[in-house]
Design a protein around this motif. Sequence first.
Motif, PDB file in Angstrom:
ATOM      1  N   GLU A   1      -2.301  -0.035  -8.097  1.00  0.00           N
ATOM      2  CA  GLU A   1      -3.473   0.728  -8.517  1.00  0.00           C
ATOM      3  C   GLU A   1      -3.117   2.102  -9.080  1.00  0.00           C
ATOM      4  O   GLU A   1      -3.814   2.630  -9.932  1.00  0.00           O
ATOM      5  N   VAL A   2      -2.066   2.707  -8.553  1.00  0.00           N
ATOM      6  CA  VAL A   2      -1.794   4.090  -8.941  1.00  0.00           C
ATOM      7  C   VAL A   2      -0.519   4.240  -9.764  1.00  0.00           C
ATOM      8  O   VAL A   2      -0.219   5.323 -10.249  1.00  0.00           O
TER       9      VAL A   2
ATOM     10  N   THR B   1       0.845  -1.204   0.000  1.00  0.00           N
ATOM     11  CA  THR B   1       0.000   0.000   0.000  1.00  0.00           C
ATOM     12  C   THR B   1       0.876   1.248   0.000  1.00  0.00           C
ATOM     13  O   THR B   1       2.051   1.205   0.350  1.00  0.00           O
ATOM     14  N   LEU B   2       0.246   2.367  -0.386  1.00  0.00           N
ATOM     15  CA  LEU B   2       0.975   3.628  -0.368  1.00  0.00           C
ATOM     16  C   LEU B   2       1.395   3.988   1.054  1.00  0.00           C
ATOM     17  O   LEU B   2       2.468   4.560   1.271  1.00  0.00           O
TER      18      LEU B   2
ATOM     19  N   ARG C   1      -4.588   2.688  -0.716  1.00  0.00           N
ATOM     20  CA  ARG C   1      -4.499   2.140  -2.078  1.00  0.00           C
ATOM     21  C   ARG C   1      -3.154   1.451  -2.254  1.00  0.00           C
ATOM     22  O   ARG C   1      -2.172   1.760  -1.583  1.00  0.00           O
TER      23      ARG C   1
ATOM     24  N   SER D   1       1.680  10.792  -7.232  1.00  0.00           N
ATOM     25  CA  SER D   1       0.574   9.865  -6.975  1.00  0.00           C
ATOM     26  C   SER D   1       0.667   9.292  -5.561  1.00  0.00           C
ATOM     27  O   SER D   1      -0.336   8.962  -4.948  1.00  0.00           O
TER      28      SER D   1
ATOM     29  N   ARG E   1      -3.740  15.677  -0.675  1.00  0.00           N
ATOM     30  CA  ARG E   1      -4.637  14.642  -1.195  1.00  0.00           C
ATOM     31  C   ARG E   1      -5.898  15.252  -1.789  1.00  0.00           C
ATOM     32  O   ARG E   1      -6.514  14.670  -2.671  1.00  0.00           O
TER      33      ARG E   1
ATOM     34  N   GLY F   1      -5.698  16.016  -5.909  1.00  0.00           N
ATOM     35  CA  GLY F   1      -5.882  15.047  -6.988  1.00  0.00           C
ATOM     36  C   GLY F   1      -4.686  15.009  -7.912  1.00  0.00           C
ATOM     37  O   GLY F   1      -4.323  13.962  -8.433  1.00  0.00           O
TER      38      GLY F   1
ATOM     39  N   ASN G   1      -2.905  10.312  -3.423  1.00  0.00           N
ATOM     40  CA  ASN G   1      -3.817   9.181  -3.277  1.00  0.00           C
ATOM     41  C   ASN G   1      -3.927   8.727  -1.821  1.00  0.00           C
ATOM     42  O   ASN G   1      -3.013   8.953  -1.021  1.00  0.00           O
ATOM     43  N   ALA G   2      -5.011   8.072  -1.532  1.00  0.00           N
ATOM     44  CA  ALA G   2      -5.251   7.604  -0.165  1.00  0.00           C
ATOM     45  C   ALA G   2      -4.238   6.518   0.199  1.00  0.00           C
ATOM     46  O   ALA G   2      -3.891   5.693  -0.643  1.00  0.00           O
TER      47      ALA G   2
END
Lengths: 433, 433
Positions: free
Chosen positions: A185-186, A135-136, A181, A173, B144, B147, A177-178
Motif C-alpha cells: 500500500e505504501v 504489514t509495516l 498498513r 513511509s 506518524r 505524514g 504510516n500506520a
Amino acid sequence: THKQNLARLQRKLDRLHPADIAWILETLPLADRLFVWELVRADKDGDILLEVSDAVRASLLETMDHYALKAMALGLDADELADLAPDLPAEVVQAVLAALDQDEQAHVRAAMSYPEGTVGALMDFDLIKVREQVTLGAVLRYLRRFGALPDHTDKLFVVDREERFRGLLTLESLLVNAPERTVSEVMKSRAVVTFRPDDDARAAAQAFERYDLVSVPVVSERDRVIGRLTVDDMVDYIREESEAEILGNVGLREEEDLFAPVIRSVKNRWAWLAVNLITAFVASRVIDLFQDSIGQLVALAALMPIVAGIGGNAGNQTITMIVRAIAMGQVESAALGRLLRKELGVALINGLVWGGVIGVLAGVLYGSPGLGLVMIAAMTLNLLLAATAGVLIPLLRQRFGGDPALGSSVLITALTDSGGFFIFLGLATLLLL
Amino acid sequence: THKQNLARLQRKLDRLHPADIAWILETLPLADRLFVWELVRADKDGDILLEVSDAVRASLLETMDHYALKAMALGLDADELADLAPDLPAEVVQAVLAALDQDEQAHVRAAMSYPEGTVGALMDFDLIKVREQVTLGAVLRYLRRFGALPDHTDKLFVVDREERFRGLLTLESLLVNAPERTVSEVMKSRAVVTFRPDDDARAAAQAFERYDLVSVPVVSERDRVIGRLTVDDMVDYIREESEAEILGNVGLREEEDLFAPVIRSVKNRWAWLAVNLITAFVASRVIDLFQDSIGQLVALAALMPIVAGIGGNAGNQTITMIVRAIAMGQVESAALGRLLRKELGVALINGLVWGGVIGVLAGVLYGSPGLGLVMIAAMTLNLLLAATAGVLIPLLRQRFGGDPALGSSVLITALTDSGGFFIFLGLATLLLL
C-alpha cells in the motif's frame, strides 16, 4: 617518558576515526608515516587503507606481511575487499576468498568482475529486502531483530517470492504510516530510479545529484536486486573524477604522494613533458622556416610569442567550456554549426579589440604601421583558428567515441603555437619583406 | 495538430522531474528555451529555477512578471528563497517576506545574512526535534502525525527544555530498539559532528566526505539547533567548487550559457585574455632586449619557445599539485624546505634528461655543440625556476591569507616565459656571441 609519549599517541590514535588517521598519514613524510602506521590498531587497518590515496596505500601495504594482510582483508565487506584486491598479493586474496562463505565469495567475484567506471564496481551488497504483502508493523519487528542497519539505509527493497524487484519502501513511509498498513500500500513502485550493474558510474553520479538520492538499488537484467549504490560512494566518485580532471589537465597521471621519492614523481609527470617537448619542437621548426625573415626584421622574434600565446589562451577557454558541456550531456554534435558561429564571433571581437591594442602598441614601438597591421591580422586569424579547433576537437572526438577531454589542452596549445607562428611570420614575410 | 503536439509536449513536461526540465532548458538555444519555459506548469517554476545555472536562470527570470515571480517565490522553502532572492527584484522579495509568518521570515533573513561559502548560507530549516526523556514509542507516534518527513532525514535532533542541543537520534536506532526505551538511552551524544553557521562550507563538505554523513545539525554559539546541512547540498557544493576550479584555471568567471549572446561570452572571458596579453607583452620586451643576439644567430628565435614552454608545463604541474595539497589541508608552510628539495630534484632530473635530448638535437640541427650546451643549461635552469616558483607562490599566498589557487597558472606561466627567454638568450649572448 618516550614510552609514555608513545602510549599517549597510541591512545589518541585509538580514539580517531579511520578517515582522520588516513588524512594524517597522507600529510606525513614516509618515515613518520610508517611510524604512526605501526601504532594504529590492527582492526582499523582495512578502513584506513580504503581511505588513503593509491600512492600512500602502496607505501603502507609494503610494510605488512601476509599474515597481517589476511587478517585485515577478512574484516572487510565484499565490495571493500574487491576494491583492495588488486593491490594485494594474489596468495592473500586466494586465502581470504577461501575463508568466506559462498554468498560472500560470489559478491566479491561479482564486484571484481565489473570494470572500473561502472555501477557494478561501486555497488555494495548491504541490502534489506522485504515482501510486499506484509504489514509495516511486521517490518518494524523484523528490523528490530537486526540490531543495526547498513550505513545509508534510507529505504528497504521490496521483492516478490521469486526475488524480483517490486519497489521501494522508504524509512519515511515506514515511520509515518500506520503499522497495520501493508508494504504494497505504501511502497513506491513508479518512477523509481534503479541502475543496472553495467551502467556508467558517471551517469549514476549525475542521477544522484539531480534527484538528491541517498541509496539506489542495482537490478540485474532478470529483475533481481543484486546490490545498491549509496551517496557516500558517489561523493567520493565525484571528488575523484574532478581531481583526475584537474590533474589530467596538466598531465599528472594520478594524485601524487607529496613525499614520494623524486624518481616516482618524475615517472608520474614525464609523459606530459615529453608530449609538450615534441609539440614545442614542431613549433620551433615552423619558426625555423622563416629564418630569413627574422634575420631581416628581428622585431618578429619578439612579437611572435604574443600571437601564439593569445591563441592558446582563448583556445583553452573554448575547449574547456565545450568539454564540460559535453560531459554534462548538454551538447550534441548537431549543435556544431551554432556553437561554431558563436565562438567565431567571440574570436573576431577579441581579435579586433586585443589585436588592435597590441597592434597599435607594436606599430608605435617599432615605428612601423605595417608591422602593427600584421599583428592585428595575425592575432585575429589565430583566434579564429583557436575557436574552430576548440569546438571541433572535442565534438569530433565525441562523435568517434573518444574521450573529449583527454589531452585536449595539449592538442589545442600545439595547434595555436605552431599555427600562430606560421600565420604571423607568413603574413609578415608576404606583406613586409 | 500543432495544438495537439503542444498538448502532448505539455503532458510530457508535466511528468518530468524539475531537475530534468532544468537540464533540458540548459541544452536549448534561447528561443526554444523560452518556448518550453512557457509550457512548464507554474508550480514547478521555483524548483526549476533553483536547479539551472546562473546564466540560464537570468534568461528565464527576465520573462516573468512580478505577479508570477511572487507566486513562484511563495512556494519556496526559506533556504531556497534566500538562494533566489539576490536574483529577484527587491519589491518582489519584500512582498514575499511580508506574506510569510514570523518564523519563516526569520529563517529567510538568517539564511541571507550568512556570506556565500559558509555553512549558514547552505543550511535548511527542516528540523525534527525530540526530547530526551520520551520513549521511542512516543517518538514513533509523533512522527506518524507528520505524514511526511523532510528530505534526507536520517536522524532527529534531541534538545532539552531550553532547546539546547543534546544529541542525535538516528532513524536506525529508532527502528532497531524496543519502543519502551527512552531517547536518552539510545541517542548519540559523543563524537557527534555539528557545525556552526559561520563555519567554512569547504570544511563542512570535507567532513561529509570523510565521515560519510547524510545530515548534520547546525548549532549556534548558545547551543541551539538552528538548522541542518544535508548531503544533497554538499554534493552540489562539491560539484560547483570543482567546476569553478576547472573554469577558473582558464580564466572563465562562471559557467557559460552555451547559447548566450556573443557579447556576454566576451565579457565572461576578457579579463584572462587581458592579463595574458600583459604578461606576453612583458615576455616580448625581454626578447627585445636581445635583438642584437638574435640578429647574429637566428636559431635562437626558433629555440627559445622550447625553453619557455617546458618551464611553463613543469611549473603548472608543480603548482597544481601543491595547490591541491593545500586545499586538502595536507601541507603546512613548515613543509616548505622538504617540498622544495623534492621539486628541485625532479626539475634537475627532467632538465638534464629532456634538456639533454633537445640540446643534442639542437646542436646537431644547427651544427653547433655550443648551442646544444646552452639549451641544456637554459632548460635546466628554467625548470629549477619553475619548481621554486611552483612551490613558493601557493605557499606564500597561503601564509599571507590569500587563495593559493587564484590565477596561479597565469602567474607561473608569466614567470617561466619571461624567465625562460631571459635565461636562454642571456646565456647564449654570454657564451656564444
